[in-house]
Design a protein around this motif. Structure first.
Motif, PDB file in Angstrom:
ATOM      1  N   SER A   1       0.830  -1.201   0.000  1.00 44.31           N
ATOM      2  CA  SER A   1       0.000   0.000   0.000  1.00 44.31           C
ATOM      3  C   SER A   1       0.866   1.254   0.000  1.00 44.31           C
ATOM      4  CB  SER A   1      -0.940  -0.003   1.210  1.00 44.31           C
ATOM      5  OG  SER A   1      -0.234   0.218   2.429  1.00 44.31           O
ATOM      6  N   CYS A   2       2.027   1.171   0.628  1.00 45.96           N
ATOM      7  CA  CYS A   2       2.966   2.299   0.603  1.00 45.96           C
ATOM      8  C   CYS A   2       3.572   2.457  -0.785  1.00 45.96           C
ATOM      9  CB  CYS A   2       4.077   2.087   1.640  1.00 45.96           C
ATOM     10  SG  CYS A   2       3.500   2.027   3.351  1.00 45.96           S
ATOM     11  N   ASP A   3       3.923   1.324  -1.417  1.00 46.02           N
ATOM     12  CA  ASP A   3       4.533   1.359  -2.742  1.00 46.02           C
ATOM     13  C   ASP A   3       3.644   2.070  -3.749  1.00 46.02           C
ATOM     14  OD1 ASP A   3       6.652  -0.081  -1.737  1.00 46.02           O
ATOM     15  OD2 ASP A   3       5.999  -2.009  -2.567  1.00 46.02           O
ATOM     16  N   VAL A   4       2.363   1.664  -3.807  1.00 44.12           N
ATOM     17  CA  VAL A   4       1.494   2.197  -4.859  1.00 44.12           C
ATOM     18  C   VAL A   4       1.289   3.700  -4.689  1.00 44.12           C
ATOM     19  CG1 VAL A   4      -0.739   1.759  -3.700  1.00 44.12           C
ATOM     20  CG2 VAL A   4      -0.570   1.705  -6.206  1.00 44.12           C
ATOM     21  N   ARG A   5       1.195   4.185  -3.456  1.00 45.76           N
ATOM     22  CA  ARG A   5       0.994   5.620  -3.228  1.00 45.76           C
ATOM     23  C   ARG A   5       2.266   6.408  -3.554  1.00 45.76           C
ATOM     24  NH1 ARG A   5      -1.576   5.264   2.723  1.00 45.76           N
ATOM     25  NH2 ARG A   5      -0.192   3.433   2.780  1.00 45.76           N
ATOM     26  N   TRP A   6       3.403   5.799  -3.284  1.00 47.72           N
ATOM     27  CA  TRP A   6       4.679   6.467  -3.568  1.00 47.72           C
ATOM     28  C   TRP A   6       4.912   6.548  -5.069  1.00 47.72           C
ATOM     29  CZ3 TRP A   6       9.823   3.382  -3.100  1.00 47.72           C
ATOM     30  CH2 TRP A   6      10.888   4.181  -3.512  1.00 47.72           C
ATOM     31  N   TRP A   7       4.762   5.417  -5.749  1.00 46.61           N
ATOM     32  CA  TRP A   7       5.070   5.390  -7.184  1.00 46.61           C
ATOM     33  C   TRP A   7       4.090   6.203  -8.011  1.00 46.61           C
ATOM     34  CZ3 TRP A   7       5.706  -0.615  -6.787  1.00 46.61           C
ATOM     35  CH2 TRP A   7       6.923  -0.890  -6.146  1.00 46.61           C
TER      36      TRP A   7
ATOM     37  N   GLY B   1      -4.092  11.530  -2.691  1.00 41.88           N
ATOM     38  CA  GLY B   1      -2.934  10.667  -2.875  1.00 41.88           C
ATOM     39  C   GLY B   1      -2.576   9.866  -1.640  1.00 41.88           C
ATOM     40  N   ASP B   2      -3.235  10.143  -0.522  1.00 36.71           N
ATOM     41  CA  ASP B   2      -2.986   9.370   0.699  1.00 36.71           C
ATOM     42  C   ASP B   2      -3.788   8.073   0.726  1.00 36.71           C
ATOM     43  OD1 ASP B   2      -1.253  11.279   1.724  1.00 36.71           O
ATOM     44  OD2 ASP B   2      -2.898  12.428   2.630  1.00 36.71           O
ATOM     45  N   GLU B   3      -4.697   7.907  -0.226  1.00 31.92           N
ATOM     46  CA  GLU B   3      -5.569   6.744  -0.233  1.00 31.92           C
ATOM     47  C   GLU B   3      -5.131   5.733  -1.282  1.00 31.92           C
ATOM     48  OE1 GLU B   3      -9.655   7.742  -0.597  1.00 31.92           O
ATOM     49  OE2 GLU B   3      -9.660   9.128   1.106  1.00 31.92           O
TER      50      GLU B   3
ATOM     51  N   PRO C   1      -5.786 -13.119 -16.197  1.00 32.89           N
ATOM     52  CA  PRO C   1      -5.477 -13.790 -17.469  1.00 32.89           C
ATOM     53  C   PRO C   1      -4.407 -13.077 -18.279  1.00 32.89           C
ATOM     54  CG  PRO C   1      -7.645 -12.740 -17.547  1.00 32.89           C
ATOM     55  CD  PRO C   1      -7.196 -12.666 -16.139  1.00 32.89           C
ATOM     56  N   THR C   2      -4.328 -11.766 -18.164  1.00 31.53           N
ATOM     57  CA  THR C   2      -3.316 -11.020 -18.913  1.00 31.53           C
ATOM     58  C   THR C   2      -1.913 -11.304 -18.389  1.00 31.53           C
ATOM     59  OG1 THR C   2      -4.964  -9.273 -19.263  1.00 31.53           O
ATOM     60  CG2 THR C   2      -2.672  -8.712 -19.732  1.00 31.53           C
ATOM     61  N   LEU C   3      -1.815 -11.683 -17.131  1.00 29.17           N
ATOM     62  CA  LEU C   3      -0.533 -11.992 -16.500  1.00 29.17           C
ATOM     63  C   LEU C   3      -0.335 -13.504 -16.377  1.00 29.17           C
ATOM     64  CD1 LEU C   3      -0.584  -9.247 -13.718  1.00 29.17           C
ATOM     65  CD2 LEU C   3       0.567  -9.159 -15.931  1.00 29.17           C
ATOM     66  N   GLY C   4      -0.790 -14.227 -17.374  1.00 29.54           N
ATOM     67  CA  GLY C   4      -0.589 -15.676 -17.398  1.00 29.54           C
ATOM     68  C   GLY C   4      -1.411 -16.423 -16.377  1.00 29.54           C
ATOM     69  N   ASN C   5      -2.580 -15.876 -16.014  1.00 31.94           N
ATOM     70  CA  ASN C   5      -3.468 -16.490 -15.011  1.00 31.94           C
ATOM     71  C   ASN C   5      -2.794 -16.641 -13.650  1.00 31.94           C
ATOM     72  OD1 ASN C   5      -5.896 -16.878 -16.539  1.00 31.94           O
ATOM     73  ND2 ASN C   5      -4.872 -18.545 -17.632  1.00 31.94           N
ATOM     74  N   ALA C   6      -1.840 -15.781 -13.380  1.00 29.77           N
ATOM     75  CA  ALA C   6      -1.177 -15.803 -12.077  1.00 29.77           C
ATOM     76  C   ALA C   6      -2.134 -15.269 -11.010  1.00 29.77           C
ATOM     77  CB  ALA C   6       0.075 -14.947 -12.115  1.00 29.77           C
ATOM     78  N   GLN C   7      -1.953 -15.760  -9.780  1.00 29.30           N
ATOM     79  CA  GLN C   7      -2.716 -15.245  -8.651  1.00 29.30           C
ATOM     80  C   GLN C   7      -2.083 -13.923  -8.208  1.00 29.30           C
ATOM     81  OE1 GLN C   7      -2.741 -18.293  -5.651  1.00 29.30           O
ATOM     82  NE2 GLN C   7      -3.377 -19.879  -7.093  1.00 29.30           N
ATOM     83  N   VAL C   8      -2.901 -12.884  -8.141  1.00 28.50           N
ATOM     84  CA  VAL C   8      -2.350 -11.555  -7.840  1.00 28.50           C
ATOM     85  C   VAL C   8      -3.174 -10.861  -6.762  1.00 28.50           C
ATOM     86  CG1 VAL C   8      -1.338 -11.216 -10.125  1.00 28.50           C
ATOM     87  CG2 VAL C   8      -3.702 -10.490  -9.709  1.00 28.50           C
ATOM     88  N   ALA C   9      -2.472 -10.052  -5.982  1.00 19.79           N
ATOM     89  CA  ALA C   9      -3.108  -9.073  -5.104  1.00 19.79           C
ATOM     90  C   ALA C   9      -2.862  -7.727  -5.770  1.00 19.79           C
ATOM     91  CB  ALA C   9      -2.491  -9.107  -3.712  1.00 19.79           C
ATOM     92  N   THR C  10      -3.923  -7.062  -6.160  1.00 19.35           N
ATOM     93  CA  THR C  10      -3.799  -5.841  -6.947  1.00 19.35           C
ATOM     94  C   THR C  10      -4.063  -4.619  -6.081  1.00 19.35           C
ATOM     95  OG1 THR C  10      -4.590  -7.056  -8.882  1.00 19.35           O
ATOM     96  CG2 THR C  10      -4.559  -4.654  -9.024  1.00 19.35           C
ATOM     97  N   TYR C  11      -3.095  -3.710  -6.070  1.00 23.80           N
ATOM     98  CA  TYR C  11      -3.215  -2.436  -5.370  1.00 23.80           C
ATOM     99  C   TYR C  11      -3.266  -1.324  -6.406  1.00 23.80           C
ATOM    100  CZ  TYR C  11      -2.288  -4.603  -0.879  1.00 23.80           C
ATOM    101  OH  TYR C  11      -2.386  -5.362   0.251  1.00 23.80           O
ATOM    102  N   SER C  12      -4.047  -0.302  -6.090  1.00 23.70           N
ATOM    103  CA  SER C  12      -4.165   0.786  -7.056  1.00 23.70           C
ATOM    104  C   SER C  12      -4.462   2.105  -6.357  1.00 23.70           C
ATOM    105  CB  SER C  12      -5.276   0.483  -8.071  1.00 23.70           C
ATOM    106  OG  SER C  12      -6.542   0.380  -7.413  1.00 23.70           O
ATOM    107  N   THR C  13      -4.190   3.152  -7.058  1.00 18.82           N
ATOM    108  CA  THR C  13      -4.544   4.494  -6.595  1.00 18.82           C
ATOM    109  C   THR C  13      -4.580   5.410  -7.801  1.00 18.82           C
ATOM    110  OG1 THR C  13      -4.079   6.199  -4.922  1.00 18.82           O
ATOM    111  CG2 THR C  13      -2.198   5.351  -6.174  1.00 18.82           C
TER     112      THR C  13
ATOM    113  N   TYR D   1      -2.347  -3.846  10.156  1.00 19.36           N
ATOM    114  CA  TYR D   1      -0.994  -3.425  10.497  1.00 19.36           C
ATOM    115  C   TYR D   1      -0.819  -1.953  10.155  1.00 19.36           C
ATOM    116  CZ  TYR D   1       4.104  -3.342  10.785  1.00 19.36           C
ATOM    117  OH  TYR D   1       5.396  -3.040  11.125  1.00 19.36           O
ATOM    118  N   GLU D   2      -0.380  -1.172  11.144  1.00 19.81           N
ATOM    119  CA  GLU D   2      -0.194   0.271  10.950  1.00 19.81           C
ATOM    120  C   GLU D   2      -1.485   0.870  10.391  1.00 19.81           C
ATOM    121  OE1 GLU D   2       2.298   2.011  11.971  1.00 19.81           O
ATOM    122  OE2 GLU D   2       3.775   0.477  12.441  1.00 19.81           O
ATOM    123  N   THR D   3      -1.394   1.568   9.252  1.00 19.60           N
ATOM    124  CA  THR D   3      -2.579   2.200   8.658  1.00 19.60           C
ATOM    125  C   THR D   3      -3.354   1.252   7.756  1.00 19.60           C
ATOM    126  OG1 THR D   3      -1.246   3.050   6.813  1.00 19.60           O
ATOM    127  CG2 THR D   3      -1.528   4.479   8.733  1.00 19.60           C
ATOM    128  N   TYR D   4      -2.848   0.018   7.606  1.00 23.87           N
ATOM    129  CA  TYR D   4      -3.513  -0.963   6.749  1.00 23.87           C
ATOM    130  C   TYR D   4      -4.471  -1.780   7.609  1.00 23.87           C
ATOM    131  CZ  TYR D   4      -4.081  -4.790   3.411  1.00 23.87           C
ATOM    132  OH  TYR D   4      -4.593  -5.732   2.551  1.00 23.87           O
TER     133      TYR D   4
END
Length: 341
Positions: free
Chosen positions: A118-124, A203-205, A215-227, A321-324
């Protein structure tokens, strides 16, 4: 310790039964001797009268000792049964509490990991290359954004890919176009991660979706974060697009479950799982169990254990954990009683 208590209880029960049986045999023999002595005393007439009294008393004594032996057997059997039940319950409580702690530890480790995401997506989302490509999507800015995303992926190996989508939901830059070419120009306007990103107020959210196969990522199991990506990278700037980051879920979750501190024997007898808020298996369990529903009984508890159908089931819900705050996921360990208890 609990196993030793049970072992000792069974040994005491065995020895007691053996000794009381020996007493019974001796008293039966004594009783027979007393009967024979009375018969012989009767044949002796007046001369054997005194001996007859002694033989009779000996028979009474033998009978009394046999009764005492029977009472001893009953008393010890009842107490051994109580001790055995208490020892078994102690073992259940010990393992139930321990497995609950292990389940909590597993889900806490996952949430600490996902908090970092969650920190990564907000930073990037404030990275100048990502902001620039959405404000002015030229060939050069797209190439620069791709290079920047690729650099991030080389450093953060837990991600499958990073996608930048414009305000209309068209993916205009990714970090691994060679590995996942289908992502280029993909329309994600109806995908949950994109729509949820546009609902962020600043941008804090951030937003996170439950584990899915992509399916676009080869049917891999993913946890998707976005902002949302905002104009000039400002915290409350106008929304100009969205950033989605795809966490490579399966190997990371498997590593956490593999690290749970069960003995080899316990591990062979157990299913280790991570469940989402709807008790859907998102890691572990039987082969092919991903996405299946697990019939967990919470009974209004956030953690605990119970026995059902020959199994001990321990669980613990994420505390966040923390703000999550987490997504209501749970760690769960199901152990077959016949092998582990």
């Amino acid at each position: 310790m609990q196993d030793e208590i049970l072992r000792l209880a069974y040994e005491v029960s065995r020895v007691t039964e053996e000794k009381v049986d020996r007493i019974d045999r001796v008293m039966k023999q004594t009783g027979m001797l007393a009967i024979n002595a009375r018969l012989e005393a009767a044949r002796a007439g007046e001369a054997g009268r005194a001996f007859s009294v002694v033989a009779q008393e000996l028979g009474v004594l033998a009978t009394s000792i046999s009764h005492i032996g029977g009472e001893l057997r009953q008393a010890i059997t009842a107490n051994i049964a109580s001790l055995s039940n208490a020892g078994t319950q102690m073992l259940v409580d010990f393992k139930g509490t321990r497995h609950t702690d292990l389940a909590r530890s597993a889900v806490e480790i996952i949430d600490r990991n996902l908090y970092e995401r969650s920190c990564d997506v907000r930073w990037w989302a404030t990275d100048s290359a990502i902001v620039d490509v959405l404000q002015a999507p030229t060939r050069d800015s797209v190439q620069h954004a791709r290079e920047r995303l690729a650099t991030i992926l080389r450093s953060y190996t837990v991600y499958l890919d990073l996608w930048v989508a414009d305000r209309d939901g068209r993916v205009i830059a990714t970090g691994r176009p060679d590995r996942y070419p289908l992502a280029h120009n993909l329309d994600v306007s109806q995908e949950a991660w994109f729509r949820h990103a546009l609902t962020t107020a600043s941008g804090d959210e951030f937003r996170v979706c439950d584990i899915t196969t992509n399916p676009t990522l080869g049917n891999a199991q993913v946890a998707t974060y976005s902002t949302a990506v905002r104009a000039e990278g400002r915290t409350r700037g106008n929304t100009i697009g969205a950033l989605g980051i795809f966490f490579d879920w399966e190997p990371q979750a498997s590593a956490v479950l593999d690290g749970i501190g069960l003995t080899p024997a316990e591990r062979r007898a157990s299913k280790l799982m991570l469940l989402d808020a709807n008790h859907r298996v998102i890691a572990g369990g039987d082969h092919g169990a991903f996405g299946s529903h697990y019939p967990l009984r919470l009974d209004g508890r956030s953690s605990g254990y119970y026995q059902q159908d020959g199994a001990l089931i321990a669980f613990a819900e994420t505390p966040g954990y923390e703000t999550y705050r987490g997504l209501g996921w749970l760690g769960c360990i199901e152990t077959r009683n016949d092998e582990s208890l």
